[in-house]
Every structure is written in C-alpha cells, then in structure tokens.
Design a protein around this motif. Structure first.
Motif, PDB file in Angstrom:
ATOM      1  N   ALA A   1       2.508   5.881  13.870  1.00 22.57           N
ATOM      2  CA  ALA A   1       2.709   7.030  12.979  1.00 22.57           C
ATOM      3  C   ALA A   1       1.735   7.019  11.813  1.00 22.57           C
ATOM      4  CB  ALA A   1       4.153   7.059  12.472  1.00 22.57           C
ATOM      5  N   GLY A   2       1.463   5.849  11.267  1.00 15.65           N
ATOM      6  CA  GLY A   2       0.608   5.768  10.086  1.00 15.65           C
ATOM      7  C   GLY A   2      -0.857   5.557  10.387  1.00 15.65           C
ATOM      8  N   ARG A   3      -1.261   5.671  11.652  1.00  8.07           N
ATOM      9  CA  ARG A   3      -2.613   5.280  12.025  1.00  8.07           C
ATOM     10  C   ARG A   3      -3.535   6.478  12.253  1.00  8.07           C
ATOM     11  NH1 ARG A   3      -3.697   0.136  13.209  1.00  8.07           N
ATOM     12  NH2 ARG A   3      -5.375   0.744  14.612  1.00  8.07           N
ATOM     13  N   SER A   4      -3.669   7.341  11.268  1.00  5.15           N
ATOM     14  CA  SER A   4      -4.729   8.350  11.312  1.00  5.15           C
ATOM     15  C   SER A   4      -5.989   7.739  10.700  1.00  5.15           C
ATOM     16  CB  SER A   4      -4.328   9.595  10.519  1.00  5.15           C
ATOM     17  OG  SER A   4      -4.362   9.329   9.126  1.00  5.15           O
ATOM     18  N   PRO A   5      -7.164   8.288  11.021  1.00  3.53           N
ATOM     19  CA  PRO A   5      -8.384   7.750  10.399  1.00  3.53           C
ATOM     20  C   PRO A   5      -8.321   7.775   8.879  1.00  3.53           C
ATOM     21  CG  PRO A   5      -8.948   9.215  12.213  1.00  3.53           C
ATOM     22  CD  PRO A   5      -7.468   9.341  12.003  1.00  3.53           C
ATOM     23  N   GLU A   6      -7.770   8.861   8.327  1.00  2.00           N
ATOM     24  CA  GLU A   6      -7.676   8.968   6.873  1.00  2.00           C
ATOM     25  C   GLU A   6      -6.747   7.903   6.299  1.00  2.00           C
ATOM     26  OE1 GLU A   6      -8.626  12.897   8.711  1.00  2.00           O
ATOM     27  OE2 GLU A   6      -7.042  11.406   9.013  1.00  2.00           O
ATOM     28  N   ALA A   7      -5.598   7.699   6.964  1.00  2.42           N
ATOM     29  CA  ALA A   7      -4.640   6.717   6.478  1.00  2.42           C
ATOM     30  C   ALA A   7      -5.206   5.303   6.554  1.00  2.42           C
ATOM     31  CB  ALA A   7      -3.344   6.803   7.278  1.00  2.42           C
ATOM     32  N   MET A   8      -5.867   4.976   7.662  1.00  2.90           N
ATOM     33  CA  MET A   8      -6.427   3.636   7.798  1.00  2.90           C
ATOM     34  C   MET A   8      -7.490   3.379   6.745  1.00  2.90           C
ATOM     35  SD  MET A   8      -4.543   2.457  10.126  1.00  2.90           S
ATOM     36  CE  MET A   8      -5.335   0.866  10.333  1.00  2.90           C
ATOM     37  N   SER A   9      -8.318   4.388   6.484  1.00  3.35           N
ATOM     38  CA  SER A   9      -9.337   4.252   5.443  1.00  3.35           C
ATOM     39  C   SER A   9      -8.696   4.080   4.067  1.00  3.35           C
ATOM     40  CB  SER A   9     -10.261   5.475   5.449  1.00  3.35           C
ATOM     41  OG  SER A   9     -11.234   5.378   4.442  1.00  3.35           O
ATOM     42  N   ASN A  10      -7.633   4.862   3.799  1.00  3.61           N
ATOM     43  CA  ASN A  10      -6.928   4.742   2.520  1.00  3.61           C
ATOM     44  C   ASN A  10      -6.344   3.350   2.333  1.00  3.61           C
ATOM     45  OD1 ASN A  10      -7.422   7.427   1.932  1.00  3.61           O
ATOM     46  ND2 ASN A  10      -5.417   8.140   2.627  1.00  3.61           N
ATOM     47  N   MET A  11      -5.761   2.803   3.408  1.00  5.00           N
ATOM     48  CA  MET A  11      -5.148   1.479   3.313  1.00  5.00           C
ATOM     49  C   MET A  11      -6.197   0.411   3.052  1.00  5.00           C
ATOM     50  SD  MET A  11      -1.958   1.420   6.032  1.00  5.00           S
ATOM     51  CE  MET A  11      -2.673   2.365   7.376  1.00  5.00           C
ATOM     52  N   MET A  12      -7.328   0.498   3.769  1.00  3.18           N
ATOM     53  CA  MET A  12      -8.392  -0.481   3.565  1.00  3.18           C
ATOM     54  C   MET A  12      -8.921  -0.422   2.130  1.00  3.18           C
ATOM     55  SD  MET A  12     -12.215  -0.628   5.155  1.00  3.18           S
ATOM     56  CE  MET A  12     -12.619   0.778   4.114  1.00  3.18           C
ATOM     57  N   LYS A  13      -9.140   0.794   1.634  1.00  2.00           N
ATOM     58  CA  LYS A  13      -9.665   0.940   0.269  1.00  2.00           C
ATOM     59  C   LYS A  13      -8.696   0.366  -0.755  1.00  2.00           C
ATOM     60  CE  LYS A  13     -12.482   5.035   1.262  1.00  2.00           C
ATOM     61  NZ  LYS A  13     -12.599   6.513   1.090  1.00  2.00           N
ATOM     62  N   GLN A  14      -7.395   0.587  -0.544  1.00  2.01           N
ATOM     63  CA  GLN A  14      -6.427   0.072  -1.508  1.00  2.01           C
ATOM     64  C   GLN A  14      -6.345  -1.448  -1.465  1.00  2.01           C
ATOM     65  OE1 GLN A  14      -1.890   0.929  -1.717  1.00  2.01           O
ATOM     66  NE2 GLN A  14      -2.884   2.411  -3.046  1.00  2.01           N
ATOM     67  N   VAL A  15      -6.428  -2.023  -0.269  1.00  2.00           N
ATOM     68  CA  VAL A  15      -6.458  -3.486  -0.160  1.00  2.00           C
ATOM     69  C   VAL A  15      -7.662  -4.042  -0.906  1.00  2.00           C
ATOM     70  CG1 VAL A  15      -6.832  -5.402   1.433  1.00  2.00           C
ATOM     71  CG2 VAL A  15      -5.150  -3.649   1.998  1.00  2.00           C
TER      72      VAL A  15
ATOM     73  N   GLY B   1       0.789  -1.229   0.000  1.00  2.00           N
ATOM     74  CA  GLY B   1       0.000   0.000   0.000  1.00  2.00           C
ATOM     75  C   GLY B   1       0.816   1.273   0.000  1.00  2.00           C
ATOM     76  N   PRO B   2       1.620   1.503  -1.037  1.00  2.00           N
ATOM     77  CA  PRO B   2       2.424   2.732  -1.060  1.00  2.00           C
ATOM     78  C   PRO B   2       1.547   3.975  -1.149  1.00  2.00           C
ATOM     79  CG  PRO B   2       2.467   1.666  -3.207  1.00  2.00           C
ATOM     80  CD  PRO B   2       1.781   0.716  -2.270  1.00  2.00           C
ATOM     81  N   GLY B   3       1.918   5.006  -0.382  1.00  2.00           N
ATOM     82  CA  GLY B   3       1.235   6.289  -0.478  1.00  2.00           C
ATOM     83  C   GLY B   3       0.007   6.432   0.380  1.00  2.00           C
ATOM     84  N   THR B   4      -0.453   5.353   1.014  1.00  2.00           N
ATOM     85  CA  THR B   4      -1.719   5.428   1.737  1.00  2.00           C
ATOM     86  C   THR B   4      -1.609   6.170   3.066  1.00  2.00           C
ATOM     87  OG1 THR B   4      -1.238   3.214   2.584  1.00  2.00           O
ATOM     88  CG2 THR B   4      -2.737   3.375   0.707  1.00  2.00           C
ATOM     89  N   ASN B   5      -0.433   6.157   3.689  1.00  2.00           N
ATOM     90  CA  ASN B   5      -0.306   6.785   5.007  1.00  2.00           C
ATOM     91  C   ASN B   5       0.837   7.793   5.079  1.00  2.00           C
ATOM     92  OD1 ASN B   5       1.917   5.122   5.015  1.00  2.00           O
ATOM     93  ND2 ASN B   5       1.377   4.006   6.870  1.00  2.00           N
ATOM     94  N   ASN B   6       1.299   8.262   3.932  1.00  2.00           N
ATOM     95  CA  ASN B   6       2.452   9.172   3.917  1.00  2.00           C
ATOM     96  C   ASN B   6       2.250  10.398   4.794  1.00  2.00           C
ATOM     97  OD1 ASN B   6       3.462   7.407   2.038  1.00  2.00           O
ATOM     98  ND2 ASN B   6       3.371   8.806   0.309  1.00  2.00           N
TER      99      ASN B   6
END
Length: 315
Positions: A282-296, A96-101
């Motif tokens: 560090a990567g666990r903001s609501p936006e980042a977690m949502s981005n990671m789930m969507k990309q998966v 998941g590159p870019g999802t939690n930058n």
C-alpha cells in the motif's frame, strides 16, 4: 570516512547510491538469521540501522552492535523496535510519519473497489473464456457507510476520499475522539462495526492493538460488511477472518497485510470470490518510497552532524 549503516530490507533501484553519496557504507541483513548472526567485524562498526516497523530491532541485536547510535524506521510504524532497550542504551530512534499517507489511502480505495466489484475474479474469468457466464450483478460503493479503526493521518485521508468522492458517511473508533472532526465518533469497535458497511483498519500495530479486530467485531460487521486492512497484520485475528469468509458471515475482505507475513496461511490462499490479497504494498508508490528515503537521510544527517533528529518516535 563513511558511516556504516545496516539495512534490514532490499532497497529500491537507485536508492543505495543516494546513501553512499551521503556518506554511508551499506551493509544488509535481509533475513532473521542474518540479523541475529552478523559477522563480528561488521557488527563492531555499525553506527546506524535502517529497518521497518514489522521487522524492528531487539535488545539482543542492539547489544551485538556496540557502536550503534541511531535506529531509523522507514515508514510510520516502529512496533517491533524495542524502544525501551534503545533508550536505556542512549540510542536514538526515528520513524517516517506522513511519508506514504497518500499512497496508502489510494491503495485502500483500490482494495475497497476491487472486493466490492469483484475485480480480481472478473479478470480471471475473462482470461479463461468465461465472459458470458461472468456478467453477474455486483454491489456499488457510493453512499455506503465507512467505519475507520484509527483516524490518524492515513485514516483521515481515506475518510476524505470516501466522503468527498463517494458520498460515504464516515464513522471512526479511536481511544478518544479527534478534536474538531466532522466524522461520527463511536466509543467501541463493536458499535462501529455494527454501523459500517466497510470497516477499514488504519491503526498502528504493536501489543496494544493485537487482534483488535476479532470474531466478535466481525460478527457485528455482518454478511453485508467488508473488512479492509492496510495497517498491520497483527491487528486482525486471521483465524477469525478465515472462518468469517468461509462461513460467509461477512461479505468479503481485502488485506494488504498479514500476521506472520510473508508467509500466507494455506486457508487464505484457497479462498476465492470474497477475498483480495496484496503483498504489503500500500505504501510503495515511487513518490512514497522517495519521501521515506529522504526523511531517513534527513534524520541520519541531523544525528551525525550533532543536530536534533527531524522525526523521533513519540515519547
């Protein structure tokens, strides 16, 4: 019929419903024991695995799941997935590159400020009635020199924040210079550490970066330098950090990741004043977690509909 998906970590509230709505039946293996001893009836039907880079998936674990077709690493890292074994078995691997930058870069700045301005210790002192005896002078961050180990997407966002918001000169060390970068390239870890006031570790984990930040690098960083690690715990020699902090041969460290996490060495727990610890968040903001789930889900849906996956791991 739902596709059976094995997950290696607890999902945030609400996320299981998204996977179930997308046609997946969730199974969980949250501990090493669980992952190495899947019930035979579960292992026999798993077609997809959702993991993270620091947990990964071994060849032996793949062999236990004869129907496994795809492994998805949530987040950019995939260092503990046996990529060679997956490819030999014709198993697709994504990350998941870019999802939690943005979240990681924000947290990096928070760690830098927290260790520089002594925020955790000040908070403790105020809460324990030490207001008057706590008003010591602490350094500032503005204009100090930032060294980045690994100027990838996350490293670049950290550089932009520090250069633009704090007027910090930025240098970096990579295997090779970044094309068209306006930041200063250093050809060794040691020379970058010698120059920097802050050494931020933002490189991938894995065998190639094991203990990249060792005692020699910390000596070069010196008694006015701060170490910040938001990459992987294995990139930093923990024993060398403990010795450097206890001997005050570096000014301080702020670590979001540790080798062997979630276990924390007792020697680190006992260090106060020049150490800040956070639990790999560090990567666990609501936006980042949502981005990671969507990309998966994008990768899973693409694979099981016969389309190319969106973010395969690099060759």
């Amino acid at each position: 019929m739902k596709i059976d998906l094995l997950c290696h970590f607890e999902m945030d509230a609400g996320f299981p419903a998204h996977y179930e709505a997308a046609g997946f039946a969730l199974h969980f293996a949250l501990t090493p024991k669980d992952r190495n001893n899947l019930p035979a009836d579960v292992a026999a039907k798993i077609r997809a695995v959702l993991t993270v880079g620091s947990i990964g998936l071994t060849a032996e674990q793949m062999d236990a799941m004869p129907k496994l077709e795809i492994i998805c690493a949530q987040g950019v890292g995939f260092e503990q997935i046996d990529i060679a074994a997956a490819r030999a078995r014709n198993i697709q691997v994504t990350h998941g590159p870019g999802t939690n930058n943005s979240a990681v870069a924000d947290h990096t700045l928070a760690l830098m400020l927290a260790i520089t301005r002594n925020i955790p210790d000040f908070d403790h002192r105020v809460r324990t009635g030490q207001w008057a005896r706590s008003r010591i002078v602490t350094p500032g961050m503005f204009g100090k020199k930032l060294g980045i180990i690994g100027l990838g997407n996350i490293g670049m966002q950290i550089a932009h924040r520090c250069a633009g918001g704090f007027d910090m000169p930025v240098g970096y060390f990579n295997r090779r210079p970044v094309a068209d970068s306006r930041y200063q390239y250093f050809d060794s870890r040691q020379s970058l550490a010698r120059w920097a006031d802050y050494l931020v570790v933002a490189t991938p984990g894995g065998k190639e970066t094991l203990n990249l930040i060792d005692a020699e690098v910390l000596r070069e960083l010196g008694p006015r330098g701060y170490l910040i690690n938001i990459a992987r715990g294995t990139v930093v020699d923990t024993r060398a950090v403990i010795e450097s902090l206890n001997n005050h041969t570096i000014a301080g460290a702020a670590l979001d990741v540790l080798a062997g996490e979630p276990e924390v060495p007792e020697e680190l727990v006992g260090i106060t004043g020049n150490l800040v610890l956070t639990p790999h968040v560090a990567g666990r903001s609501p936006e980042a977690m949502s981005n990671m789930m969507k990309q998966v889900l994008e990768n899973l849906n693409a694979h099981f509909s016969g389309q190319p996956v969106v973010t395969p791991v690099p060759a």
